[in-house]
Enzyme design. Structure first.
Site, PDB file in Angstrom:
ATOM      1  N   TYR A 111      -9.380 -10.634   1.092  1.00  0.00           N
ATOM      2  CA  TYR A 111     -10.559  -9.843   1.487  1.00  0.00           C
ATOM      3  C   TYR A 111     -11.232  -9.159   0.306  1.00  0.00           C
ATOM      4  O   TYR A 111     -12.384  -8.724   0.410  1.00  0.00           O
ATOM      5  CB  TYR A 111     -10.218  -8.812   2.579  1.00  0.00           C
ATOM      6  CG  TYR A 111      -9.259  -7.704   2.189  1.00  0.00           C
ATOM      7  CD1 TYR A 111      -9.654  -6.671   1.345  1.00  0.00           C
ATOM      8  CD2 TYR A 111      -7.964  -7.700   2.671  1.00  0.00           C
ATOM      9  CE1 TYR A 111      -8.767  -5.665   0.987  1.00  0.00           C
ATOM     10  CE2 TYR A 111      -7.075  -6.699   2.324  1.00  0.00           C
ATOM     11  CZ  TYR A 111      -7.489  -5.682   1.483  1.00  0.00           C
ATOM     12  OH  TYR A 111      -6.616  -4.697   1.131  1.00  0.00           O
ATOM     13  N   GLU A 112     -10.529  -9.061  -0.843  1.00  0.00           N
ATOM     14  CA  GLU A 112     -11.165  -8.487  -2.036  1.00  0.00           C
ATOM     15  C   GLU A 112     -12.072  -9.515  -2.703  1.00  0.00           C
ATOM     16  O   GLU A 112     -12.767  -9.196  -3.663  1.00  0.00           O
ATOM     17  CB  GLU A 112     -10.099  -8.067  -3.054  1.00  0.00           C
ATOM     18  CG  GLU A 112      -9.175  -6.968  -2.595  1.00  0.00           C
ATOM     19  CD  GLU A 112      -8.053  -6.759  -3.598  1.00  0.00           C
ATOM     20  OE1 GLU A 112      -8.275  -6.036  -4.579  1.00  0.00           O
ATOM     21  OE2 GLU A 112      -6.963  -7.339  -3.404  1.00  0.00           O
ATOM     22  N   HIS A 148      -5.603  -9.555  -2.441  1.00  0.00           N
ATOM     23  CA  HIS A 148      -5.850  -9.959  -1.058  1.00  0.00           C
ATOM     24  C   HIS A 148      -7.104 -10.840  -1.019  1.00  0.00           C
ATOM     25  O   HIS A 148      -8.062 -10.570  -1.750  1.00  0.00           O
ATOM     26  CB  HIS A 148      -6.132  -8.739  -0.169  1.00  0.00           C
ATOM     27  CG  HIS A 148      -5.112  -7.648  -0.258  1.00  0.00           C
ATOM     28  ND1 HIS A 148      -5.121  -6.715  -1.263  1.00  0.00           N
ATOM     29  CD2 HIS A 148      -4.077  -7.334   0.556  1.00  0.00           C
ATOM     30  CE1 HIS A 148      -4.113  -5.869  -1.069  1.00  0.00           C
ATOM     31  NE2 HIS A 148      -3.466  -6.219   0.016  1.00  0.00           N
ATOM     32  N   ASN A 164       0.810   2.766  11.206  1.00  0.00           N
ATOM     33  CA  ASN A 164      -0.094   3.192  12.292  1.00  0.00           C
ATOM     34  C   ASN A 164       0.136   2.295  13.496  1.00  0.00           C
ATOM     35  O   ASN A 164       0.674   1.198  13.363  1.00  0.00           O
ATOM     36  CB  ASN A 164      -1.561   3.064  11.835  1.00  0.00           C
ATOM     37  CG  ASN A 164      -1.914   1.629  11.452  1.00  0.00           C
ATOM     38  OD1 ASN A 164      -1.559   1.153  10.375  1.00  0.00           O
ATOM     39  ND2 ASN A 164      -2.560   0.926  12.362  1.00  0.00           N
ATOM     40  N   ALA A 205       2.293  -2.561   4.153  1.00  0.00           N
ATOM     41  CA  ALA A 205       2.004  -1.597   5.213  1.00  0.00           C
ATOM     42  C   ALA A 205       1.456  -2.413   6.380  1.00  0.00           C
ATOM     43  O   ALA A 205       0.717  -3.375   6.168  1.00  0.00           O
ATOM     44  CB  ALA A 205       0.950  -0.618   4.732  1.00  0.00           C
ATOM     45  N   HIS A 250      -7.604   3.939   6.455  1.00  0.00           N
ATOM     46  CA  HIS A 250      -6.783   3.559   5.288  1.00  0.00           C
ATOM     47  C   HIS A 250      -6.036   4.787   4.754  1.00  0.00           C
ATOM     48  O   HIS A 250      -4.914   4.673   4.245  1.00  0.00           O
ATOM     49  CB  HIS A 250      -7.666   2.947   4.204  1.00  0.00           C
ATOM     50  CG  HIS A 250      -6.884   2.371   3.046  1.00  0.00           C
ATOM     51  ND1 HIS A 250      -5.918   1.387   3.186  1.00  0.00           N
ATOM     52  CD2 HIS A 250      -6.892   2.653   1.714  1.00  0.00           C
ATOM     53  CE1 HIS A 250      -5.385   1.096   2.008  1.00  0.00           C
ATOM     54  NE2 HIS A 250      -5.952   1.861   1.097  1.00  0.00           N
ATOM     55  N   MET A 295      -2.724  -7.458   6.439  1.00  0.00           N
ATOM     56  CA  MET A 295      -3.725  -8.284   5.760  1.00  0.00           C
ATOM     57  C   MET A 295      -3.198  -8.916   4.467  1.00  0.00           C
ATOM     58  O   MET A 295      -3.974  -9.247   3.571  1.00  0.00           O
ATOM     59  CB  MET A 295      -4.947  -7.420   5.426  1.00  0.00           C
ATOM     60  CG  MET A 295      -5.551  -6.702   6.615  1.00  0.00           C
ATOM     61  SD  MET A 295      -6.851  -5.572   6.091  1.00  0.00           S
ATOM     62  CE  MET A 295      -7.049  -4.590   7.598  1.00  0.00           C
ATOM     63  N   SER A 296      -1.878  -9.045   4.356  1.00  0.00           N
ATOM     64  CA  SER A 296      -1.329  -9.545   3.084  1.00  0.00           C
ATOM     65  C   SER A 296      -0.086 -10.388   3.373  1.00  0.00           C
ATOM     66  O   SER A 296       0.144 -10.842   4.487  1.00  0.00           O
ATOM     67  CB  SER A 296      -0.935  -8.352   2.202  1.00  0.00           C
ATOM     68  OG  SER A 296       0.142  -7.639   2.784  1.00  0.00           O
ATOM     69  N   SER A 338       0.821  -1.218   0.000  1.00  0.00           N
ATOM     70  CA  SER A 338       0.000   0.000   0.000  1.00  0.00           C
ATOM     71  C   SER A 338       0.850   1.262   0.000  1.00  0.00           C
ATOM     72  O   SER A 338       1.681   1.455   0.891  1.00  0.00           O
ATOM     73  CB  SER A 338      -0.877   0.056   1.253  1.00  0.00           C
ATOM     74  OG  SER A 338      -1.906  -0.864   1.159  1.00  0.00           O
ATOM     75  N   HIS A 362      -3.276   0.748  -4.809  1.00  0.00           N
ATOM     76  CA  HIS A 362      -2.664  -0.393  -5.502  1.00  0.00           C
ATOM     77  C   HIS A 362      -2.936  -0.260  -6.987  1.00  0.00           C
ATOM     78  O   HIS A 362      -4.080  -0.079  -7.393  1.00  0.00           O
ATOM     79  CB  HIS A 362      -3.276  -1.717  -5.022  1.00  0.00           C
ATOM     80  CG  HIS A 362      -2.759  -2.166  -3.699  1.00  0.00           C
ATOM     81  ND1 HIS A 362      -1.888  -3.217  -3.543  1.00  0.00           N
ATOM     82  CD2 HIS A 362      -2.989  -1.709  -2.460  1.00  0.00           C
ATOM     83  CE1 HIS A 362      -1.606  -3.396  -2.270  1.00  0.00           C
ATOM     84  NE2 HIS A 362      -2.273  -2.482  -1.580  1.00  0.00           N
TER      85      HIS A 362
HETATM   86  N1  HPA Z   1      -4.091  -3.780  10.944  1.00  0.00           N
HETATM   87  C1  HPA Z   1      -4.110  -4.659   9.909  1.00  0.00           C
HETATM   88  N2  HPA Z   1      -3.577  -4.361   8.729  1.00  0.00           N
HETATM   89  C2  HPA Z   1      -2.973  -3.175   8.567  1.00  0.00           C
HETATM   90  C3  HPA Z   1      -2.912  -2.234   9.603  1.00  0.00           C
HETATM   91  C4  HPA Z   1      -3.509  -2.555  10.852  1.00  0.00           C
HETATM   92  O1  HPA Z   1      -3.502  -1.764  11.812  1.00  0.00           O
HETATM   93  N3  HPA Z   1      -2.245  -1.145   9.131  1.00  0.00           N
HETATM   94  C5  HPA Z   1      -1.910  -1.434   7.836  1.00  0.00           C
HETATM   95  N4  HPA Z   1      -2.354  -2.660   7.504  1.00  0.00           N
END
Ligand code: HPA
Length: 324
Positions: free
Chosen positions: A104-105, A102, A260, A132, A294, A236-237, A46, A77
């Site tokens: 989730y998509e 991913h 984050n 990320a 995001h 998530m990847s 990302s 992306h």
């Molecule tokens: N959680 C899950 N996936 C992420 C996060 C998060 O805080 N930040 C970036 N991808």
């Protein structure tokens, strides 16, 4: 490891149309045969697609031209395979995935891992996978790049392992060991590159990546659970791609950019106490719970993309020709 004895479509599985995909790539690269056997494959996470700005002599192949590839639907992306040369001195042929898939998509795990298997069949022996991630470990500041040393994959443990089902090749082990999934030789190159670039010691860390399916961010309880389980970052990847690359015999490195902090409260604000205080005429006002977005993830990705680009470029130019 792919060699001349490995048939291209060993399972005859229509989810893996290798011959068709490789034909299209060869057509796109017909005037640039020096790009056809990249030494390093890079997955751009990302906000990190600017990694491709380091490439020279670029040929871009849109995913839409490639059978078996999905379309990335996540903001930040792209959906392109970029072939090119990297490095100041020696020209190292690389291929970068600008955009990944991913679960989730709605993509199948076989679609998520397919591009990695295609890169293996192009002869790529080294994968640098970026992402990320949220920090679970409170000592990891936003902007830190974590060189992943291990993973914790809850989906793998409960029936969502990307390697479930018939192996893509009969040559692959049924029970793939993962204790050696993260290449020590590539991780060494990451720390040597950081030294060469004069990055402060705090720029790079080592840690454990937890894979969650998403697309929701973690609750505080899930954050505490992952922290207790030993995770340093969460995302998530990546893990499906790591498994495929490791199964294909590639050296794998993962760089997670902390975008984050995961919101982990150790004690909840008590609404009961707030109501009691209000009824007693002494209202207490507690700050609202913070949330991850995001946009925050993308903006840190963009802000740190240049450091990530320099790091990856240095690593790439030091990957030995036969890093097996
Ligand atoms: N959680 C899950 N996936 C992420 C996060 C998060 O805080 N930040 C970036 N991808």
């Amino acid at each position: 490891m792919i060699d001349a004895s490995t048939p291209l479509e060993p399972t005859g599985n229509p989810e893996y149309p290798f011959a068709a995909t490789l034909d299209v790539i060869a057509t796109f690269l017909k005037d640039k045969p020096h790009l056809l056997k990249p030494r390093v494959g890079i997955v751009c996470g990302s906000g990190l697609s600017t990694l491709a700005n380091s490439l020279r002599d670029v040929v871009k192949v849109p995913y839409s031209a490639l059978q078996g590839f999905g379309k990335s639907t996540v903001p930040g992306h792209k959906s392109t395979l970029a072939f090119g040369l990297m490095g100041d001195g020696e020209d190292v042929p690389v291929v970068a995935m600008l955009g990944r898939f991913h679960p989730y998509e709605g993509h199948k795990l076989s679609t998520v891992t397919y591009p990695i298997r295609v890169l293996a069949r192009l002869g790529v022996q080294n994968m640098i996978i970026t992402n990320a991630a949220g920090a679970i470990n409170p000592h990891l500041a936003v902007g830190t790049i974590v060189v992943v040393q291990d993973h914790l994959a809850l989906p793998n443990m409960v029936g969502m392992n990307p390697l479930l089902g018939p192996p893509v090749s009969p040559n692959y082990p049924r029970f793939l060991p993962l204790s050696n999934a993260y290449s020590t030789s590539l991780r060494r190159l990451a720390f040597l590159a950081a030294h060469k670039l004069n990055l402060p010691d705090s720029a790079l860390a080592e840690g454990v990546y937890a894979w969650v399916s998403g697309p929701t961010y973690e609750t505080a309880a899930e954050g505490r659970f992952l922290r207790t389980a030993g995770a340093d970052v969460v995302g998530m990847s990546t893990v499906p791609e790591v498994l495929a690359a490791h199964e294909e015999g590639m050296q794998v490195m993962v760089l997670s950019l902390v975008t984050n902090a995961v919101v982990i409260v150790d004690s909840y604000r008590s609404i009961r106490e707030e109501v009691k205080a209000e009824l007693a005429g002494k209202p207490i006002e507690l700050p609202p719970t913070s949330v991850v977005s995001h946009e925050e993830v993308l903006s840190v990705g963009q802000a740190k993309a240049e450091v990530m680009r320099q790091l990856v470029e240095h690593i790439v130019q030091n990957v030995p020709q036969d890093n097996a």
